[in-house]
Design an enzyme around this catalytic site. Structure first.
Site, PDB file in Angstrom:
ATOM      1  CD1 TRP A  68      85.610  61.250  41.786  1.00 25.40           C
ATOM      2  CD2 TRP A  68      83.914  62.163  42.918  1.00 25.40           C
ATOM      3  NE1 TRP A  68      84.791  60.235  42.197  1.00 25.40           N
ATOM      4  CE2 TRP A  68      83.743  60.768  42.900  1.00 25.40           C
ATOM      5  CE3 TRP A  68      82.974  62.952  43.565  1.00 25.40           C
ATOM      6  CZ2 TRP A  68      82.658  60.143  43.504  1.00 25.40           C
ATOM      7  CZ3 TRP A  68      81.903  62.319  44.174  1.00 25.40           C
ATOM      8  CH2 TRP A  68      81.744  60.939  44.151  1.00 25.40           C
ATOM      9  CD  GLU A  80      90.970  58.826  44.571  1.00 31.04           C
ATOM     10  OE1 GLU A  80      90.888  57.881  45.374  1.00 31.04           O
ATOM     11  OE2 GLU A  80      90.542  58.750  43.408  1.00 31.04           O
ATOM     12  CB  CYS A 108      84.598  42.597  39.298  1.00 33.49           C
ATOM     13  SG  CYS A 108      85.417  41.048  39.721  1.00 33.49           S
ATOM     14  CB  CYS A 164      87.695  36.651  33.667  1.00 33.74           C
ATOM     15  SG  CYS A 164      87.611  36.446  35.459  1.00 33.74           S
TER      16      CYS A 164
HETATM   17  S1  SF4 Z   1      84.292  37.887  34.523  1.00 36.00           S
HETATM   18 FE1  SF4 Z   1      85.948  37.930  36.019  1.00 36.00          FE
HETATM   19  S2  SF4 Z   1      86.519  40.089  36.170  1.00 36.00           S
HETATM   20 FE2  SF4 Z   1      84.536  40.017  35.163  1.00 36.00          FE
HETATM   21  S3  SF4 Z   1      83.035  40.208  36.811  1.00 36.00           S
HETATM   22 FE3  SF4 Z   1      83.350  38.033  36.531  1.00 36.00          FE
HETATM   23  S4  SF4 Z   1      84.941  37.469  37.985  1.00 36.00           S
HETATM   24 FE4  SF4 Z   1      84.996  39.706  37.758  1.00 36.00          FE
END
Ligand code: SF4
Length: 372
Positions: free
Chosen positions: A38, A51, A206, A222
Site C-alpha cells: 500500500w 488504512e 519507538c 528526544c
Molecule cells: S529516542 Fe525517543 S523517540 Fe527515539 S525511540 Fe527513544 S524514546 Fe522513542
C-alpha cells in the site's frame, strides 16, 4: 543536547527543533521504510482499504489480505456493486467486521453522492461511514498530499515521548495536545510521506517496551531518552484481566444439510453466518444436553436432539478467553410462531465455502465437510 519541548509545554517545539526533526525523520524513513504494497500507490481507494484494514490488525496479516481484497474489488465501483456477504467473505478472519460493512456502505455513498470519485476534501472524507479523524487525515495526506495530521497508537506513543507528556493520552486534554503537536510538526509539503514516517518510527523503533533509542534517528532531539523515561511515557492504561467463558456451537443436521444463522449487526462477528452459538453454564451447573436444546431453541425456534460432542475450540475475543464446545445434534421439529427473527439457512456442507463465517465457524465447517 538540543532544545526540546516538555510535557508542561513551557517550550513547545521551536522552529529549529521541528526543522531538524523532520530532516532526520524523513532521511531515516527513505532509508529504512518497509516495502509494503500500500506504500507503492497514492490511489485513494487503495490507501483507504489499507488504512481500514490496518486498524487493530498487524501489518503481516494485512499484507496477505490487501492484494486478495483488491483482486476481488479492484475499485470503488466494484466494492459498491458487491453484496455485503461477498465483502464479508473476503474480510473473513480479519476480525472487526463492522469495518468491512462500513466500507461497503461508504463505497455506495461515493458512487451515489460523489459520482464514483473518492472525495478530496477532508470534511467530505470524514462524512463517509467508518472514517474518523485519523483515517481521514491519513487518506487526505497520503493520497492528496493535504496538510492533515494523523494520530494513532504508534504516533500517540512517539509524540508523547517527544514532549515527555506524562498525562493520559486517551483523555480529551491529552488527545487535544497530541493532535496539536501532530499538526505543528507537519512540513509544508509531503505530509503523506511525513505521516507515514512518524507511524513507521513508532512501529519499528519507538516501540511500547524497550524502544531502540540507540538506533533512533531523533535520539539527540528526544527529552524522554535524555531523561531515561521511555518506560514511563506514555502512561499505559491497565487492561482488565481476561475472563474465561464457556460457549457452545451446535451443528444441527437435517437431511444432509446443516443449520446456519446470520448474526445481527451488533456484537461479535456482526453480519457473518454461524452455527447456533450461545453461552453455556459452567460444568456441573445443570445438564449440558438440556442447555444445548434450550440454546438452539431460543436462537432459532428449532428443536433438536443432541448426539455427541465434536470437538472443543479455544480462542480469544477482546478480553474473553473462550472455550467453545462444539456439538452435533439432529433436527426434531420447528416450533410454530417461534418468535425469532433470525435469518437462517439450511446449507449442504459443500456449500459452506460461499458463506462468510467466524474463524471458529470455519474450523467447524471444515471439520464437518471432512466427514467428521
Ligand atoms: S529516542 Fe525517543 S523517540 Fe527515539 S525511540 Fe527513544 S524514546 Fe522513542
Amino acid at each position: 543536547m538540543e532544545t526540546f519541548p516538555t510535557a508542561a509545554m513551557a517550550d513547545w517545539p521551536t522552529t529549529d527543533w521541528k526543522r531538524r526533526f523532520r530532516r532526520r525523520l524523513l532521511a531515516w524513513f527513505r532509508r529504512a521504510a518497509r516495502d509494503l504494497a500500500w506504500r507503492r500507490t497514492r490511489d485513494p481507494y487503495r490507501v483507504w482499504v489499507s488504512e481500514i484494514m490496518l486498524q487493530q490488525t498487524q501489518v503481516a496479516t494485512v499484507s496477505d489480505y490487501f492484494p486478495r481484497f483488491l483482486a476481488a474489488f479492484p475499485d470503488v465501483a466494484a466494492l459498491a456493486a458487491a453484496t455485503e456477504e461477498s465483502v464479508l467473505r473476503q474480510w473473513e478472519g480479519l476480525g472487526y467486521y463492522r469495518r468491512a460493512r462500513q466500507m461497503h456502505r461508504a463505497a455506495g455513498v461515493i458512487e451515489n453522492e460523489h459520482a464514483g470519485r473518492f472525495p478530496r476534501e477532508i470534511d467530505a472524507i470524514r462524512t463517509l461511514p467508518g472514517i474518523g479523524r485519523y483515517t481521514a487525515g491519513a487518506i487526505a495526506s497520503i493520497a492528496f498530499d493535504a496538510r492533515q495530521p494523523i494520530l494513532e497508537a504508534n504516533t500517540v506513543r512517539l509524540l508523547s515521548r517527544l514532549v515527555v507528556f506524562r498525562g493520559d493520552p486517551h483523555q480529551a486534554a491529552g488527545k487535544e495536545l497530541l493532535w496539536s503537536l501532530a499538526e505543528e510538526l507537519l512540513p509544508r509539503r509531503g505530509c503523506g510521506e511525513f505521516n507515514q514516517a512518524l507511524m513507521e518510527l513508532g512501529s519499528l523503533v519507538c516501540t511500547p517496551r524497550q524502544p531502540s533509542c540507540c538506533d533512533c534517528p531523533v535520539m539527540a532531539l528526544c527529552p524522554t531518552y535524555r531523561d531515561g523515561l521511555h518506560e514511563l511515557v506514555p502512561l499505559v492504561r491497565r487492561k482488565p484481566p481476561a475472563e474465561a467463558v464457556r460457549e457452545a456451537a451446535v451443528v444441527v443436521r437435517r437431511r444432509g444439510r446443516v443449520l446456519l444463522l446470520r448474526r445481527g449487526e451488533r456484537g461479535r462477528w456482526g453480519g457473518l453466518w454461524d452455527f447456533p452459538r450461545f453461552a453455556l453454564p459452567t460444568p456441573g451447573d445443570g445438564d449440558t444436553a438440556d442447555a444445548l436444546v434450550a440454546g438452539v431453541d431460543s436462537l432459532t425456534g428449532v428443536l433438536v436432539r443432541p448426539l455427541r460432542q465434536l470437538t472443543t475450540l479455544k480462542h480469544s475475543v477482546t478480553r474473553f478467553r473462550i472455550t467453545l464446545d462444539c456439538h452435533l445434534a439432529e433436527y426434531v421439529s420447528r416450533r410454530r410462531g417461534n418468535g425469532t427473527s433470525a435469518e437462517m439457512a439450511w446449507v449442504a456442507p459443500a456449500e459452506l465455502d460461499a458463506y462468510p463465517l467466524s474463524v471458529t465457524g470455519r474450523k467447524l465447517g471444515r471439520l464437518i465437510s471432512d466427514g467428521t
